[in-house]
Motif scaffolding. Structure first.
Motif, PDB file in Angstrom:
ATOM      1  N   PHE A   1       0.829  -1.212   0.000  1.00  0.00           N
ATOM      2  CA  PHE A   1       0.000   0.000   0.000  1.00  0.00           C
ATOM      3  C   PHE A   1       0.862   1.260   0.000  1.00  0.00           C
ATOM      4  O   PHE A   1       0.546   2.234  -0.680  1.00  0.00           O
ATOM      5  CB  PHE A   1      -0.946  -0.025   1.218  1.00  0.00           C
ATOM      6  N   GLN A   2       1.973   1.211   0.743  1.00  0.00           N
ATOM      7  CA  GLN A   2       2.882   2.371   0.789  1.00  0.00           C
ATOM      8  C   GLN A   2       3.510   2.623  -0.583  1.00  0.00           C
ATOM      9  O   GLN A   2       3.725   3.773  -0.970  1.00  0.00           O
ATOM     10  CB  GLN A   2       3.971   2.161   1.846  1.00  0.00           C
ATOM     11  N   VAL A   3       3.796   1.518  -1.305  1.00  0.00           N
ATOM     12  CA  VAL A   3       4.313   1.656  -2.667  1.00  0.00           C
ATOM     13  C   VAL A   3       3.235   2.278  -3.555  1.00  0.00           C
ATOM     14  O   VAL A   3       3.495   3.187  -4.338  1.00  0.00           O
ATOM     15  CB  VAL A   3       4.776   0.293  -3.231  1.00  0.00           C
ATOM     16  N   ALA A   4       2.013   1.792  -3.377  1.00  0.00           N
ATOM     17  CA  ALA A   4       0.898   2.246  -4.225  1.00  0.00           C
ATOM     18  C   ALA A   4       0.627   3.742  -4.058  1.00  0.00           C
ATOM     19  O   ALA A   4       0.350   4.436  -5.038  1.00  0.00           O
ATOM     20  CB  ALA A   4      -0.357   1.436  -3.892  1.00  0.00           C
ATOM     21  N   ILE A   5       0.728   4.239  -2.810  1.00  0.00           N
ATOM     22  CA  ILE A   5       0.436   5.663  -2.607  1.00  0.00           C
ATOM     23  C   ILE A   5       1.677   6.525  -2.815  1.00  0.00           C
ATOM     24  O   ILE A   5       1.638   7.740  -2.621  1.00  0.00           O
ATOM     25  CB  ILE A   5      -0.185   5.943  -1.206  1.00  0.00           C
ATOM     26  N   GLY A   6       2.786   5.862  -3.185  1.00  0.00           N
ATOM     27  CA  GLY A   6       3.997   6.617  -3.506  1.00  0.00           C
ATOM     28  C   GLY A   6       4.835   6.995  -2.313  1.00  0.00           C
ATOM     29  O   GLY A   6       5.756   7.812  -2.434  1.00  0.00           O
ATOM     30  N   GLY A   7       4.549   6.429  -1.168  1.00  0.00           N
ATOM     31  CA  GLY A   7       5.334   6.713   0.038  1.00  0.00           C
ATOM     32  C   GLY A   7       6.751   6.177  -0.081  1.00  0.00           C
ATOM     33  O   GLY A   7       7.702   6.792   0.402  1.00  0.00           O
ATOM     34  N   ILE A   8       6.887   5.005  -0.706  1.00  0.00           N
ATOM     35  CA  ILE A   8       8.197   4.387  -0.902  1.00  0.00           C
ATOM     36  C   ILE A   8       8.266   3.801  -2.309  1.00  0.00           C
ATOM     37  O   ILE A   8       7.224   3.632  -2.960  1.00  0.00           O
ATOM     38  CB  ILE A   8       8.478   3.256   0.131  1.00  0.00           C
ATOM     39  N   THR A   9       9.468   3.475  -2.753  1.00  0.00           N
ATOM     40  CA  THR A   9       9.626   2.805  -4.049  1.00  0.00           C
ATOM     41  C   THR A   9       9.906   1.328  -3.796  1.00  0.00           C
ATOM     42  O   THR A   9      10.118   0.917  -2.653  1.00  0.00           O
ATOM     43  CB  THR A   9      10.805   3.395  -4.838  1.00  0.00           C
ATOM     44  N   HIS A  10       9.882   0.531  -4.879  1.00  0.00           N
ATOM     45  CA  HIS A  10      10.173  -0.899  -4.730  1.00  0.00           C
ATOM     46  C   HIS A  10      11.551  -1.120  -4.121  1.00  0.00           C
ATOM     47  O   HIS A  10      11.741  -2.032  -3.325  1.00  0.00           O
ATOM     48  CB  HIS A  10      10.086  -1.596  -6.101  1.00  0.00           C
ATOM     49  N   ASP A  11      12.513  -0.258  -4.494  1.00  0.00           N
ATOM     50  CA  ASP A  11      13.872  -0.411  -3.974  1.00  0.00           C
ATOM     51  C   ASP A  11      13.954  -0.145  -2.476  1.00  0.00           C
ATOM     52  O   ASP A  11      14.890  -0.585  -1.813  1.00  0.00           O
ATOM     53  CB  ASP A  11      14.827   0.556  -4.705  1.00  0.00           C
ATOM     54  N   GLN A  12      12.974   0.567  -1.957  1.00  0.00           N
ATOM     55  CA  GLN A  12      13.002   0.907  -0.526  1.00  0.00           C
ATOM     56  C   GLN A  12      12.272  -0.126   0.343  1.00  0.00           C
ATOM     57  O   GLN A  12      12.187   0.048   1.556  1.00  0.00           O
ATOM     58  CB  GLN A  12      12.396   2.288  -0.309  1.00  0.00           C
ATOM     59  N   LEU A  13      11.765  -1.195  -0.294  1.00  0.00           N
ATOM     60  CA  LEU A  13      11.046  -2.219   0.480  1.00  0.00           C
ATOM     61  C   LEU A  13      11.972  -2.888   1.496  1.00  0.00           C
ATOM     62  O   LEU A  13      11.561  -3.215   2.609  1.00  0.00           O
ATOM     63  CB  LEU A  13      10.426  -3.267  -0.449  1.00  0.00           C
ATOM     64  N   GLY A  14      13.234  -3.088   1.105  1.00  0.00           N
ATOM     65  CA  GLY A  14      14.209  -3.682   2.022  1.00  0.00           C
ATOM     66  C   GLY A  14      14.388  -2.818   3.251  1.00  0.00           C
ATOM     67  O   GLY A  14      14.402  -3.312   4.388  1.00  0.00           O
ATOM     68  N   MET A  15      14.453  -1.525   3.023  1.00  0.00           N
ATOM     69  CA  MET A  15      14.588  -0.571   4.123  1.00  0.00           C
ATOM     70  C   MET A  15      13.339  -0.604   5.011  1.00  0.00           C
ATOM     71  O   MET A  15      13.440  -0.616   6.251  1.00  0.00           O
ATOM     72  CB  MET A  15      14.787   0.827   3.541  1.00  0.00           C
ATOM     73  N   THR A  16      12.186  -0.632   4.373  1.00  0.00           N
ATOM     74  CA  THR A  16      10.927  -0.700   5.125  1.00  0.00           C
ATOM     75  C   THR A  16      10.926  -1.934   6.027  1.00  0.00           C
ATOM     76  O   THR A  16      10.586  -1.860   7.209  1.00  0.00           O
ATOM     77  CB  THR A  16       9.735  -0.769   4.149  1.00  0.00           C
ATOM     78  N   MET A  17      11.334  -3.078   5.430  1.00  0.00           N
ATOM     79  CA  MET A  17      11.375  -4.320   6.209  1.00  0.00           C
ATOM     80  C   MET A  17      12.416  -4.230   7.326  1.00  0.00           C
ATOM     81  O   MET A  17      12.225  -4.781   8.412  1.00  0.00           O
ATOM     82  CB  MET A  17      11.676  -5.525   5.304  1.00  0.00           C
ATOM     83  N   HIS A  18      13.517  -3.522   7.042  1.00  0.00           N
ATOM     84  CA  HIS A  18      14.544  -3.334   8.080  1.00  0.00           C
ATOM     85  C   HIS A  18      13.954  -2.575   9.273  1.00  0.00           C
ATOM     86  O   HIS A  18      14.155  -2.949  10.429  1.00  0.00           O
ATOM     87  CB  HIS A  18      15.739  -2.575   7.495  1.00  0.00           C
ATOM     88  N   ASN A  19      13.209  -1.520   8.960  1.00  0.00           N
ATOM     89  CA  ASN A  19      12.596  -0.735  10.034  1.00  0.00           C
ATOM     90  C   ASN A  19      11.593  -1.556  10.835  1.00  0.00           C
ATOM     91  O   ASN A  19      11.498  -1.407  12.055  1.00  0.00           O
ATOM     92  CB  ASN A  19      11.909   0.513   9.454  1.00  0.00           C
TER      93      ASN A  19
END
Lengths: 223, 254
Positions: free
Chosen positions: A119-137
């Motif tokens: 959902f965060q990707v869909a609303i433009g909050g993060i990019t696909h490349d930032q998913l790793g970072m999101t998971m890290h957090n």
């Protein structure tokens, strides 16, 4: 539920295998790239999935619609069941009860997990490349990490035990022996897939995902 | 002569009672004299003879249902120490005391331990658990049954519609339309019969309609609870196979 409940149950059961079980295995494999090759491999794996042709159509008809039907109808099935493990504490009856409990947990977990990532990707909050970072957090937050471990174990149990039940409900494993052997096989699958998910989850705690995040933040501030 | 005093043995019962189908259940405790080789039915007969509670007050005799007294009719099913079973084969010497008796609440309670098992008999009517041989002329002898098939089919024929499998099933309840394991196993029995097989599709289609086989959640309590050792979960899986095949045949017009 209106209509023939036999067909609804059969559809619910089939969707649990195709596509949802296939999806959970794909998901486990994609995540495992974080264990094998760290941040870069994980980014590449995410990139590969999102580079598939007609990815939005695949996602809608291959994941979201089946997931919503399976989840909502599954809640109705759980509502229709009594739990009587106190009176009949047999292994299969526990599996029956846990299938319903894990189903409800999975429903909530998937909802939350999709909100935090897709959902965060869909609303433009993060990019696909930032998913790793999101998971890290997520994985470095002790509360979120605990909830993710519970969610992952519930989902994987629901998948493995659901496969066992699918084979019975479609009349593939008929004899007690076939059903017993099947239960051993799916128990092993449960352990393996859970281990893959949990290893990935702990891999996301690694600093390289944080560094990637920091680098991206740096780029962002420069831009 | 020396007097010998023998401690009088007695049996304690806690019985869940209910006066009317719609009234509130309540518990009463009884203590009755022990005799060797008693079962729950003979103990209930003792209470019937002398309906006095353990506090000395008189009460109405406890009602129960029973017939054959050899575990073939299924009438005396009740929940004994938490497990549904027949009262006739529940031997007092093998039960932990106080012995708790309750009606099987999956079914409507008529009074005390008496329940109404109509839903089971209606289910047998729905699935046509019989072999239609009536006609206007003699149809002659039917085809023979293979001996190996007869052997497992005989096991299924031991079902006495006692209701224990329905009582143990977490999916037989007021929110669920599941027909219950017993009727599904009877469909397998009558579909296995060479003459009964001629009406196979009809029985399968009933199980594929609402209130059929779809409610089974594979808890497999039924096979553990069945007093006759009927392979109920094998029957359910076998009928799952048959209904699945029938569904595809219907779709494809085969």
């Amino acid at each position: 539920m209106k209509g023939n409940s036999y067909l609804s149950r059969k559809l619910h059961s089939l969707l649990g295998v195709i596509p949802l079980s296939l999806f959970i295995i794909t998901h486990a494999l994609t995540n495992f790239s974080a264990v094998e090759g760290g941040s870069e491999r994980f980014k590449a794996a995410v990139g590969f999935i999102n580079g598939l042709p007609l990815v939005n159509v695949l996602e809608l008809f291959g994941i979201f619609i089946p997931l919503i039907f399976h989840g909502v109808y599954g809640l109705y099935i759980a509502y229709q069941s009594n739990l009587n493990t106190g009176q009949f504490s047999y292994g299969r009856n526990w599996a029956f009860a846990l299938q319903r409990i894990s189903g409800v947990i999975t429903f909530i977990f998937v909802f939350w997990h999709v909100y935090q990532t897709r959902f965060q990707v869909a609303i433009g909050g993060i990019t696909h490349d930032q998913l790793g970072m999101t998971m890290h957090n997520i994985a470095t937050n002790p509360l979120f990490f605990t909830l993710y471990v519970i969610g992952v174990l519930a989902s994987t149990f629901h998948f493995a035990n659901g496969m066992w039940a699918f084979l019975v409900s479609w009349g593939i494993t008929v004899s007690p022996r076939a059903q017993r052997v099947s239960s051993y096989i799916w128990m092993v699958v449960f352990v393996l897939v859970s281990a893959m998910f949990l290893m990935s989850l702990s891999a996301f705690r690694g600093d390289e995902f944080k560094e990637a995040a920091a680098a991206l933040d740096a780029i962002r501030t420069i831009v | 002569m020396a007097e010998t005093t023998v401690a009088k043995k007695s049996i304690k019962f806690v019985i869940t009672r209910q006066d009317k189908p719609d009234s509130q259940p309540y518990k009463e405790t009884f203590e009755i004299p022990y005799r060797p080789n008693m079962n729950v039915i003979s103990a209930l007969m003792e209470i019937q003879r002398n309906p006095v509670k353990d506090d000395g007050n008189k009460t109405s005799p406890v009602c129960w249902d029973s017939n054959c007294l050899e575990e073939v009719c299924g009438a005396c099913s009740m929940v004994i120490n938490g497990k549904p079973r027949q009262a006739c084969t529940a031997l007092i010497d093998k039960l932990e005391q106080p012995i708790r008796l309750e009606p099987m609440r999956t079914f409507p309670v008529v009074r005390d331990l008496v329940i109404n098992r109509d839903r089971m008999f209606n289910a047998l009517k729905r699935v046509k658990a019989w072999i239609p041989i009536d006609g206007t002329y003699d149809l002659g002898p039917g085809p023979r049954m293979k001996e190996t098939k007869r052997q497992w089919a005989y096991e299924l024929s031991k079902c006495m519609t006692c209701g224990v499998c329905l009582e143990s099933c977490p999916n037989v309840n007021e929110r669920n339309t599941f027909i219950g394991p017993a009727a599904i196993s009877q469909v397998r029995l009558f579909n296995a019969h060479p003459t009964g097989e001629m009406n196979m599709e009809e029985r399968l289609e009933t199980l594929m309609s609402d209130g059929g086989i779809e409610g089974c959640g594979n808890s497999q309590n039924c096979v553990r609870a069945c007093p006759k050792g009927i392979p109920l979960t094998t029957s359910i899986a076998a009928i799952n196979k048959d209904t699945t095949k029938h569904m595809f045949k219907q779709w494809l017009g085969m």
